[in-house]
Design an enzyme around this catalytic site. Sequence first.
Site, PDB file in Angstrom:
ATOM      1  N   GLY A   1       0.836  -1.205   0.000  1.00 34.12           N
ATOM      2  CA  GLY A   1       0.000   0.000   0.000  1.00 34.12           C
ATOM      3  C   GLY A   1       0.861   1.241   0.000  1.00 34.12           C
ATOM      4  O   GLY A   1       2.062   1.170  -0.271  1.00 34.12           O
ATOM      5  N   ASN A   2       0.285   2.378   0.301  1.00 34.59           N
ATOM      6  CA  ASN A   2       1.067   3.609   0.411  1.00 34.59           C
ATOM      7  C   ASN A   2       0.415   4.527   1.446  1.00 34.59           C
ATOM      8  O   ASN A   2      -0.649   4.214   1.978  1.00 34.59           O
ATOM      9  CB  ASN A   2       1.229   4.290  -0.951  1.00 34.59           C
ATOM     10  CG  ASN A   2      -0.102   4.695  -1.543  1.00 34.59           C
ATOM     11  OD1 ASN A   2      -0.799   5.534  -0.995  1.00 34.59           O
ATOM     12  ND2 ASN A   2      -0.478   4.073  -2.667  1.00 34.59           N
TER      13      ASN A   2
END
Length: 403
Positions: free
Chosen positions: A212-213
């Site tokens: 993810g980020n």
Amino acid sequence: MSILSGKKVLLGITAGIAAYKTASLVRLFIKSGSEVKVVMTPAAKDFITPLTLSTLSKHPVYSSFTNEDDDNAVWNNHVDLGLWADLFVIAPATANTLSKMSNGASDNLLLATYLSAKCPVYFAPAMDLDMYKHPSTLESFKKLNEFGNIMIPATSGELASGLVGEGRMAEPEDIVSFIEKDILGKLPLRGKTVLITAGPTYEAIDPVRFIGNHSSGKMGFEIAKAAANMGAEVILVTGPTHQNVSNSLISIKPVVSAQNMYDEVHKYFKASDIGILSAAVADFKPKEVASQKIKKKSDTLTLELEKTKDILASLGEIKKQQYLVGFALETNNELENAKGKLKRKNLNLIVLNSLNDKGAGFKTDTNKVTFIDDKENVSEFQLKSKSEVASDLLNKIISEIDA
Ligand code: CTP
């Protein structure tokens, strides 16, 4: 939520018997979420007391140029009062006051405030039927209309004189709904559908892990709120975030992965007028998703990644009437890279954030952006709150689609 929520309403009361209904009017405005201040003509105090109105509005009521109750008279500043208001509603508006308004007279505080106000002015006439039809009253209506003031027409019914006919002030509920409809009808994005992406995407590695980020989704949610406030129907396709919004014009479509976001966006793009893709979509995802949790059997683990579909570019390929906006987060060669993306993805506008700017990008409440449009106009902005950036962006889009 009413469109009047958060608006500052200045209620101007003149000396007609319908003034007794303004207590309800103040309550209805407050119920709609607006803040209300009252200015009244001296004679209006014979019909309803300032105490009633100040209690309901929770503000002092103004009726003369100076504060008479004070030994050291204080000037009631009509200019400040006029500038404070987001809208000025004169109800009931007598034939006398309307005539003075149309001729620029300013012999009381309400009239001076009217001349100073820069906001939209609504007036709800209230008078006897013959006064309502008199050529001089019709002349006042015409002139005020030409000044850009908005009349809330009187209705027919029994009048204070006992006669029956046109001249009754519109009921408080009808005044409020007239103003709400009028404001909604004039919003710049009324009738437009805006498709927005927000937040990160999560690309599964196994049933419990993902790539993810740090995108918070704030920018996309602020754009959604600003677009709804401008009257648009908003479809907000969002990856996992902690943001939330409750607005009947915003329909939230939660997604997890880039593929989910791609599918959801393509469901709505054809019927949209504007697409704003602010999501931080993962560029790569694991080629294989393990069906069981991966065990730490060895010292290293290699994941093979493959590209996700570029959602923005896919919309650029199929766009017709839509105005398409992308975001670019760059660390070097910012302008050139952003211009390249604008062309490559067939966009109308790209919003550039530079990670070199303090306060810009992920997780912050602020952003510092540069807009580059398809005619290569570049506009650079100061560091602003994300909600201000959202308004700047929508104003730019509106100026382009209206051009
Ligand atoms: N975007 C998208 N789908 C992807 C990747 C990005 O819709 N799979 C959109 C983002 O929402 C954003 C813009 O494309 O509007 C950002 O592009 P970006 O990822 O920065 O650029 P790329 O074209 O992927 O180029 P690079 O990663 O080389 O900078």
